[in-house]
Each structure stands twice: as structure tokens, then as C-alpha cells.
Enzyme design. Structure first.
Site, mmCIF file in Angstrom:
data_model
loop_
_atom_site.group_PDB
_atom_site.id
_atom_site.type_symbol
_atom_site.label_atom_id
_atom_site.label_comp_id
_atom_site.label_asym_id
_atom_site.label_seq_id
_atom_site.Cartn_x
_atom_site.Cartn_y
_atom_site.Cartn_z
ATOM 1 N N TYR A 1 0.816 -1.079 0.053
ATOM 2 C CA TYR A 1 -0.061 -0.020 -0.006
ATOM 3 C C TYR A 1 0.951 1.305 -0.004
ATOM 4 O O TYR A 1 1.763 1.152 -0.692
ATOM 5 C CB TYR A 1 -0.877 -0.150 1.059
ATOM 6 C CG TYR A 1 -1.783 -1.120 1.450
ATOM 7 C CD1 TYR A 1 -2.606 -1.742 0.127
ATOM 8 C CD2 TYR A 1 -1.734 -2.033 2.338
ATOM 9 C CE1 TYR A 1 -3.269 -2.869 0.500
ATOM 10 C CE2 TYR A 1 -2.395 -3.162 2.674
ATOM 11 C CZ TYR A 1 -3.212 -3.692 1.413
ATOM 12 O OH TYR A 1 -3.738 -4.917 1.339
ATOM 13 N N VAL B 1 -4.871 -8.005 7.206
ATOM 14 C CA VAL B 1 -5.004 -7.809 8.617
ATOM 15 C C VAL B 1 -5.404 -8.682 9.670
ATOM 16 O O VAL B 1 -5.543 -8.199 10.843
ATOM 17 C CB VAL B 1 -6.263 -6.742 8.596
ATOM 18 C CG1 VAL B 1 -5.940 -5.333 7.624
ATOM 19 C CG2 VAL B 1 -7.730 -7.270 7.906
#
Length: 450
Positions: free
Chosen positions: A243, A261
Site C-alpha cells: 500500500y 489484517v
């Protein structure tokens, strides 16, 4: 105990060094993920020869989450081709967080397949087949990468569905631009199921190693995707996989990578290995704190940066045999002892982390029934870096602990002076100028035992 356990030792050291980092917290915005054990920390590595190494909670199941994205992208490229996928999803770094609204002005395409918006579209691109619904196709593909059948954690899926309004909003926004190939509700449901597929760190390391090996699963030897597809996936992982931290990750760690996550993190050393970590506490970018620290240290200490020149696959160990197969046989007095007891491993070229792992595994496999004395021939080795040297010392020490005598052909003292070798291995390692002389020395020692 074996010489190749030196690789496991390295993973254990990383776990011990970074296992107590206090930073980060599990992703409790998805309630089921917030229940994960914050102390869990597993590491796993799979080599191009299919050897698997692990430390800590490498067998603990957790869900893929965003680590699924590169593999579903690989499936989309395999089914539809690059040009069709690019028509729907771009390949440029967004510089934004994983759940940001990253749509291209004018076209409405998501920036890339690693951010949520692009991953939702990529998942939606997988077509239903008459004999295999789209999600079953995705699940089957993920299982081929992992080398075993995988399943969905229904509790995590439900938890994501209940709390996934932002992803639904992204899907509807994309649909408003005309770049969503299926109904947004269906697209997001498939995406949530994909994220809820259960794996372990060892599974992830195998999946990463499959990309490293040109699309071939090194454990099952199945060609999961083509080498061209694997290369394209790695390119997008390198530039977009982390990212808004992708640039610094590539600069400092230098490996294509993808985080999730749930605490999973993979990195790929092309033609070298796949590596994975699992630790639920995350930093502000959604990346495992301990996993990030451990992979950073591994890359720096073992020279794993992508821009460094790796040893070519298959170029390190040129011969693994028993002494009686040598072209110049030692004296007949020791023929029986040689036939039964002495293994020979001949290495060549520059020895780095990956090459040393191959040498250690060859030492373990040498000799009848993986027992007896072993000769390590370094005559054709041009250099051994500091990391590989430490691994070889540790591996030779393990052979000694296991009761196997070792000798080396080391005319340039690549392993270091006798004192250095004794310090590294805890033993005096006999050295010889030629392979035959080394085998003779082992045979004489064996005859003395008898």
C-alpha cells in the site's frame, strides 16, 4: 537433528528477537479478528527444492484477508489474460491506504489489484463455469497454491459481512463508473469469502514459494500458473503490495510482499524462497508489527534484497554421491567401509543464504541411509558470504552432534582458519587437498573405529 536445521535455527532466532515487541493491536474493527491471540508469532520458509522450515505458531490457522489478493489476481490473469484484466483494474501504485477510494479519473478503474477496490473488481472478474461456480474456482486455486484443500472460516466471514459497509460502498461507487463487471452485492460477498479462507503460515510460505518458482508449487510440483503470470503478479506485489508503504518496503527490504489484517505477511525471493509470518498485532498501515521487523532483519542479515544477485537454482550442488561412485576410487583396503559409510557433496560457485541451504540439505541426504561420514568438497566454490559461512558452521556442528564425521576439501580456507572452524563448529574438521584424499581420510578413520 540435521545440518539443514540451521535454517530453522535462523527462524527461531528471529522469533526470539522480535516476539516480545509490544507495539500494534489486532484488527478489532472486524470483531472476530480481534479475538486472535496477540502473542502468537509464527514464521515459515519454503525453498525452491520444496523443503519447509518453521518456528513458533506456524501451524496456527488464521484467515487470508488481503494476502489472498495476489493469488486471485493470478487466477484472473490466467483465465482472462493481462489485457482484459487491465481494462478493469490498473497496475499503478496508489500511495493510499488499503481501503482508500483509489479510482482512476476518467475511467473509474481502481488503481491496482492490491487495494480493496481493485481486489473487489478482480474477484468479480472470475467467471462462473458450468461445472464450477466462481468462488469454488477461487477456493480451488488458492488450495493449489497452498498444496492442500482449504476452507472458509464462516465465523470470520459473518463478522466481515456485518462490518463491511465501507467495502460495499466502494463496490457501489465503482459500479457507478461502469467498471464493476457483476452486481456489487455479489462481488463483495465473494470478496469477503475469499478473505475468510483459512491458512497457516506454512501454507502462506508455500503459496509465496509457488510465485517464486515461476508458478510451480515446489512441494507438490504442480504448475499452478504460468511463469509469465507469476512474474506479473510479483511485479504488482513489489510496487503495490504494501500500500502506501510499498516504496520504502522495496527500498529497505527489497522483496515483493503482501500483508493482511489478520496478521499474515508474505514475501517472495524470486528463484530463492517463499517466506511468511503470522502475528496479529498490526501497525497503522495494517501490517504485522513483528512480521515486518523479522522480515526486515532477515533481508538485511542474509542479503535477500531483490536487487542483489542470487545464486541460480540448481547451480550450487553439482554432485551428491557415495565414495564408491567416484571416478578415481580410493584404495581397495577401504572399499567396504566407503561403500557403506562415506557420502560426498560437491559444491560450486558463490555460496549465499539460498546456496548454503542447498548444501546443508545435500549433506543431510548424502551417504547410505543418511548416516556415516561425509565429505564436503569446496574446491570449485568461488566465495562464501558471511551469512552462508555461519550457516555452514552451524550445519557441520549439527552433523557432529548427530554422530556423523565430516571432512572438507577446502584448499583456499573458505571456511576460515582451523581455529575459526573449531570455534564455529565445536570440532576439529580434517581438511584435504583433493576429494579422493578426503574420502581416504574418512575411510581410514572408519577402519580405525572397527
Amino acid at each position: 537433528m540435521s545440518a539443514a536445521d540451521a535454517v530453522t535455527d535462523s527462524l527461531k532466532k528471529m522469533r526470539a528477537e522480535f516476539g516480545d515487541l509490544p507495539d500494534g493491536r489486532p484488527a478489532d474493527y472486524i470483531p472476530q479478528l480481534g479475538l486472535a491471540d496477540p502473542q502468537a508469532f509464527g514464521l515459515a520458509l519454503v525453498s525452491m527444492d520444496g523443503h519447509r522450515y518453521s518456528a513458533g505458531e506456524a501451524d496456527v490457522p488464521f484467515t487470508l484477508q488481503s494476502v489472498s489478493k495476489p493469488f486471485v489476481y493470478a487466477l484472473a490473469l490466467s483465465v482472462l489474460g493481462l489485457d482484459e484484466v487491465i481494462r478493469w483494474v490498473g497496475a499503478e501504485p496508489s500511495g493510499d491506504a488499503f481501503n482508500a477510494i483509489s479510482l482512476e479519473p476518467g475511467t473509474g478503474r481502481p488503481a491496482n489489484a492490491m487495494v480493496n477496490a481493485g481486489a473487489i473488481v478482480t474477484t468479480a472478474l472470475i467467471p462462473d463455469a458450468p461445472d464450477e461456480p466462481a468462488f469454488e474456482r477461487i477456493l480451488h486455486c488458492l488450495g493449489r497454491f497452498a498444496g492442500r484443500e482449504l476452507d472458509v472460516d464462516e465465523e470470520v466471514f459473518t463478522s466481515e459481512s456485518v462490518t463491511g459497509d465501507r467495502n460495499r460502498a466502494l463496490a457501489y461507487l465503482i459500479r457507478s463508473t461502469g467498471t464493476m463487471p457483476v452486481d456489487p452485492v455479489l462481488a463483495v460477498d465473494r470478496y469477503f469469502r475469499q478473505c475468510a479462507v483459512r491458512v497457516t503460515a506454512l501454507d502462506l510460505a508455500t503459496m509465496a514459494a509457488t510465485l517464486a518458482y515461476g508458478g510451480v508449487n515446489p512441494v507438490t510440483r504442480e504448475q499452478v500458473v504460468t511463469a509469465e503470470v507469476a512474474a506479473r503478479v510479483l511485479a504488482v506485489m513489489a510496487t503495490c503490495g504494501m500500500y502506501d508503504g510499498s516504496g520504502e518496503w522495496l527500498l529497505r527490504i527489497g522483496l515483493p510482499a503482501k500483508s493482511g489484517v489478520s496478521g499474515g505477511l508474505i514475501a517472495v525471493g524470486p528463484a530463492r524462497f517463499g517466506i511468511a509470518t503470522y502475528s496479529p498485532p498490526l501497525d497503522t498501515t495494517g501490517t504485522s508489527v513483528r512480521g515486518h521487523a523479522a522480515l526486515g532483519a532477515l533481508s538485511e542479515r542474509y542479503g535477500l534484497h531483490l536487487m542483489l544477485n542470487p545464486a541460480l537454482p540448481g547451480s550450487t550442488v553439482s554432485l551428491v554421491t557415495t565414495a564408491d561412485d567416484l571416478p578415481s576410487a580410493p584404495s581397495a583396503d577401504h572399499e567396504r567401509a566407503l561403500h557403506e559409510k562415506v557420502g560426498v557433496v560437491v559444491a560450486q560457485g558463490a555460496i549465499d543464504f539460498t546456496a548454503a541451504e542447498r548444501v546443508l540439505y545435500a549433506l543431510d541426504e548424502s551417504g547410505p541411509d543418511r548416516s556415516g561420514s561425509v565429505v564436503l568438497d569446496l574446491h570449485d566454490v568461488t566465495s562464501i558470504d558471511s551469512v552462508a559461512l555461519s550457516m555452514l558452521h552451524t550445519g557441520l556442528a549439527r552433523l557432529s552432534t548427530d554422530g556423523r564425521r565430516a571432512a572438507v576439501v577446502d584448499p583456499r580456507d573458505l571456511l576460515g582458519s582451523p581455529d575459526v572452524v573449531r570455534e564455529g563448529t565445536g570440532q576439529d574438521l580434517p581438511r584435504y587437498a583433493t576429494r579422493v584424499a578426503a574420502v581416504e581420510g574418512c575411510a581410514q578413520a572408519l577402519a580405525g573405529e572397527g
